[in-house]
Design a protein around this motif. Sequence first.
Motif, PDB file in Angstrom:
ATOM      1  N   ILE A  40     -43.367  76.561  72.417  1.00  0.00           N
ATOM      2  CA  ILE A  40     -43.801  75.589  73.416  1.00  0.00           C
ATOM      3  C   ILE A  40     -44.406  74.434  72.623  1.00  0.00           C
ATOM      4  CG2 ILE A  40     -45.323  75.163  75.378  1.00  0.00           C
ATOM      5  CD1 ILE A  40     -45.207  78.287  75.818  1.00  0.00           C
ATOM      6  N   ALA A  41     -43.691  73.320  72.553  1.00  0.00           N
ATOM      7  CA  ALA A  41     -44.098  72.210  71.700  1.00  0.00           C
ATOM      8  C   ALA A  41     -45.062  71.248  72.384  1.00  0.00           C
ATOM      9  CB  ALA A  41     -42.868  71.449  71.211  1.00  0.00           C
ATOM     10  N   ASP A  42     -45.162  71.286  73.697  1.00  0.00           N
ATOM     11  CA  ASP A  42     -46.057  70.378  74.418  1.00  0.00           C
ATOM     12  C   ASP A  42     -47.011  71.194  75.268  1.00  0.00           C
ATOM     13  OD1 ASP A  42     -47.362  68.350  75.749  1.00  0.00           O
ATOM     14  OD2 ASP A  42     -45.665  67.858  77.040  1.00  0.00           O
ATOM     15  N   MET A  43     -48.203  71.399  74.767  1.00  0.00           N
ATOM     16  CA  MET A  43     -49.200  72.153  75.532  1.00  0.00           C
ATOM     17  C   MET A  43     -50.051  71.235  76.412  1.00  0.00           C
ATOM     18  SD  MET A  43     -50.257  75.164  72.878  1.00  0.00           S
ATOM     19  CE  MET A  43     -51.350  75.900  74.084  1.00  0.00           C
ATOM     20  N   THR A  44     -49.733  69.934  76.428  1.00  0.00           N
ATOM     21  CA  THR A  44     -50.504  69.003  77.247  1.00  0.00           C
ATOM     22  C   THR A  44     -50.095  69.040  78.708  1.00  0.00           C
ATOM     23  OG1 THR A  44     -49.013  67.112  77.005  1.00  0.00           O
ATOM     24  CG2 THR A  44     -50.697  67.406  75.281  1.00  0.00           C
ATOM     25  N   GLN A  45     -49.084  69.805  79.028  1.00  0.00           N
ATOM     26  CA  GLN A  45     -48.543  69.879  80.386  1.00  0.00           C
ATOM     27  C   GLN A  45     -48.175  68.481  80.876  1.00  0.00           C
ATOM     28  OE1 GLN A  45     -51.174  72.178  82.888  1.00  0.00           O
ATOM     29  NE2 GLN A  45     -50.922  74.000  81.613  1.00  0.00           N
ATOM     30  N   GLY A  46     -47.357  67.824  80.052  1.00  0.00           N
ATOM     31  CA  GLY A  46     -46.869  66.498  80.413  1.00  0.00           C
ATOM     32  C   GLY A  46     -47.924  65.416  80.350  1.00  0.00           C
ATOM     33  N   GLY A  47     -48.968  65.622  79.573  1.00  0.00           N
ATOM     34  CA  GLY A  47     -50.023  64.636  79.406  1.00  0.00           C
ATOM     35  C   GLY A  47     -51.268  64.920  80.210  1.00  0.00           C
ATOM     36  N   ALA A  48     -51.247  65.941  81.073  1.00  0.00           N
ATOM     37  CA  ALA A  48     -52.415  66.261  81.897  1.00  0.00           C
ATOM     38  C   ALA A  48     -53.576  66.819  81.074  1.00  0.00           C
ATOM     39  CB  ALA A  48     -52.026  67.264  82.988  1.00  0.00           C
ATOM     40  N   LEU A  49     -53.277  67.388  79.913  1.00  0.00           N
ATOM     41  CA  LEU A  49     -54.310  67.953  79.036  1.00  0.00           C
ATOM     42  C   LEU A  49     -54.236  67.266  77.670  1.00  0.00           C
ATOM     43  CD1 LEU A  49     -53.733  71.720  79.929  1.00  0.00           C
ATOM     44  CD2 LEU A  49     -55.542  70.214  80.796  1.00  0.00           C
ATOM     45  N   PRO A  50     -54.682  66.011  77.568  1.00  0.00           N
ATOM     46  CA  PRO A  50     -54.514  65.253  76.328  1.00  0.00           C
ATOM     47  C   PRO A  50     -55.229  65.867  75.124  1.00  0.00           C
ATOM     48  CG  PRO A  50     -55.950  64.072  77.845  1.00  0.00           C
ATOM     49  CD  PRO A  50     -55.369  65.230  78.596  1.00  0.00           C
ATOM     50  N   ALA A  51     -56.242  66.668  75.330  1.00  0.00           N
ATOM     51  CA  ALA A  51     -56.948  67.290  74.211  1.00  0.00           C
ATOM     52  C   ALA A  51     -56.050  68.251  73.434  1.00  0.00           C
ATOM     53  CB  ALA A  51     -58.191  68.033  74.708  1.00  0.00           C
ATOM     54  N   LEU A  52     -54.954  68.685  74.042  1.00  0.00           N
ATOM     55  CA  LEU A  52     -54.039  69.608  73.368  1.00  0.00           C
ATOM     56  C   LEU A  52     -52.859  68.893  72.698  1.00  0.00           C
ATOM     57  CD1 LEU A  52     -54.019  72.591  75.890  1.00  0.00           C
ATOM     58  CD2 LEU A  52     -55.281  72.349  73.744  1.00  0.00           C
ATOM     59  N   GLN A  53     -52.970  67.573  72.546  1.00  0.00           N
ATOM     60  CA  GLN A  53     -51.931  66.817  71.847  1.00  0.00           C
ATOM     61  C   GLN A  53     -51.785  67.354  70.429  1.00  0.00           C
ATOM     62  OE1 GLN A  53     -50.087  64.261  73.196  1.00  0.00           O
ATOM     63  NE2 GLN A  53     -48.903  64.245  71.315  1.00  0.00           N
ATOM     64  N   GLY A  54     -50.572  67.650  70.016  1.00  0.00           N
ATOM     65  CA  GLY A  54     -50.320  68.162  68.673  1.00  0.00           C
ATOM     66  C   GLY A  54     -50.413  69.675  68.557  1.00  0.00           C
ATOM     67  N   TRP A  55     -50.761  70.342  69.646  1.00  0.00           N
ATOM     68  CA  TRP A  55     -50.838  71.810  69.645  1.00  0.00           C
ATOM     69  C   TRP A  55     -49.518  72.379  70.157  1.00  0.00           C
ATOM     70  CZ3 TRP A  55     -55.144  75.147  68.758  1.00  0.00           C
ATOM     71  CH2 TRP A  55     -56.306  74.479  68.349  1.00  0.00           C
ATOM     72  N   ALA A  56     -49.152  73.533  69.622  1.00  0.00           N
ATOM     73  CA  ALA A  56     -47.939  74.229  70.051  1.00  0.00           C
ATOM     74  C   ALA A  56     -48.263  75.713  70.161  1.00  0.00           C
ATOM     75  CB  ALA A  56     -46.823  74.014  69.045  1.00  0.00           C
ATOM     76  N   GLN A  57     -47.372  76.448  70.798  1.00  0.00           N
ATOM     77  CA  GLN A  57     -47.569  77.892  70.954  1.00  0.00           C
ATOM     78  C   GLN A  57     -46.274  78.626  70.639  1.00  0.00           C
ATOM     79  OE1 GLN A  57     -48.787  79.140  74.854  1.00  0.00           O
ATOM     80  NE2 GLN A  57     -48.858  81.285  74.279  1.00  0.00           N
ATOM     81  N   LEU A  58     -46.399  79.709  69.892  1.00  0.00           N
ATOM     82  CA  LEU A  58     -45.283  80.631  69.686  1.00  0.00           C
ATOM     83  C   LEU A  58     -45.412  81.725  70.728  1.00  0.00           C
ATOM     84  CD1 LEU A  58     -45.115  81.148  65.819  1.00  0.00           C
ATOM     85  CD2 LEU A  58     -43.718  79.658  67.237  1.00  0.00           C
ATOM     86  N   SER A  59     -44.305  82.110  71.328  1.00  0.00           N
ATOM     87  CA  SER A  59     -44.352  83.176  72.323  1.00  0.00           C
ATOM     88  C   SER A  59     -43.099  84.027  72.220  1.00  0.00           C
ATOM     89  CB  SER A  59     -44.486  82.596  73.732  1.00  0.00           C
ATOM     90  OG  SER A  59     -43.335  81.860  74.070  1.00  0.00           O
ATOM     91  N   GLU A  60     -43.140  85.168  72.846  1.00  0.00           N
ATOM     92  CA  GLU A  60     -41.982  86.055  72.928  1.00  0.00           C
ATOM     93  C   GLU A  60     -41.379  86.352  71.551  1.00  0.00           C
ATOM     94  OE1 GLU A  60     -41.284  87.373  76.002  1.00  0.00           O
ATOM     95  OE2 GLU A  60     -43.056  86.211  76.531  1.00  0.00           O
ATOM     96  N   PHE A  61     -42.228  86.572  70.563  1.00  0.00           N
ATOM     97  CA  PHE A  61     -41.759  86.818  69.199  1.00  0.00           C
ATOM     98  C   PHE A  61     -41.445  88.295  69.026  1.00  0.00           C
ATOM     99  CE2 PHE A  61     -42.002  87.603  64.712  1.00  0.00           C
ATOM    100  CZ  PHE A  61     -41.413  86.478  64.164  1.00  0.00           C
ATOM    101  N   ALA A  62     -40.237  88.600  68.555  1.00  0.00           N
ATOM    102  CA  ALA A  62     -39.858  89.999  68.334  1.00  0.00           C
ATOM    103  C   ALA A  62     -38.699  90.076  67.347  1.00  0.00           C
ATOM    104  CB  ALA A  62     -39.440  90.652  69.648  1.00  0.00           C
ATOM    105  N   VAL A  63     -38.713  91.141  66.552  1.00  0.00           N
ATOM    106  CA  VAL A  63     -37.602  91.471  65.662  1.00  0.00           C
ATOM    107  C   VAL A  63     -37.240  92.916  65.966  1.00  0.00           C
ATOM    108  CG1 VAL A  63     -36.905  91.820  63.250  1.00  0.00           C
ATOM    109  CG2 VAL A  63     -38.324  89.842  63.874  1.00  0.00           C
ATOM    110  N   ASP A  64     -35.948  93.192  66.080  1.00  0.00           N
ATOM    111  CA  ASP A  64     -35.507  94.560  66.358  1.00  0.00           C
ATOM    112  C   ASP A  64     -36.098  95.517  65.321  1.00  0.00           C
ATOM    113  OD1 ASP A  64     -34.036  93.502  68.424  1.00  0.00           O
ATOM    114  OD2 ASP A  64     -32.086  93.770  67.445  1.00  0.00           O
TER     115      ASP A  64
END
Length: 131
Positions: A40-64
């Motif tokens: 998730i490269a935009d954690m600002t929710q389309g600019g609604a949360l400007p304090a999270l500019q430049g933050w990203a999240q990794l999710s659903e990470f798995a290796v068999d």
Amino acid sequence: LPARLAPPLRDLDVQRSAGVFGVRFTAVLAGQAIGACECIADMTQGGALPALQGWAQLSEFAVDAEWRNRGVGMWLMQQAVAWLRLAGCNRVVLSVAADDEEAGAGRFYERCGWHPLVRSRRGWRRVAPVR
């Protein structure tokens, strides 16, 4: 996270596609998906949360399971983080469920350079009804 390495297995490739939460990176070996993560490269929710500019999240990470401890997870994470950096993200967070952490995910993420910032404990638990 260490600099991007060459694929740890011969013929290992990464495919990028649209995922449920963002961009999905899939580790593919001989035409078979053996691991994946979403970014998730935009954690600002389309600019609604400007304090999270430049933050990203990794999710659903798995290796068999059969491909773990062979460098696939580290390599896949490097691919995702390199892409996030190109997207202008300089901070990456992730969350790990307690049972996944106990199963070894916590040790893996620490080897990748991540350390826990917060641990939550749910305040509820299932109790038999009182009679």
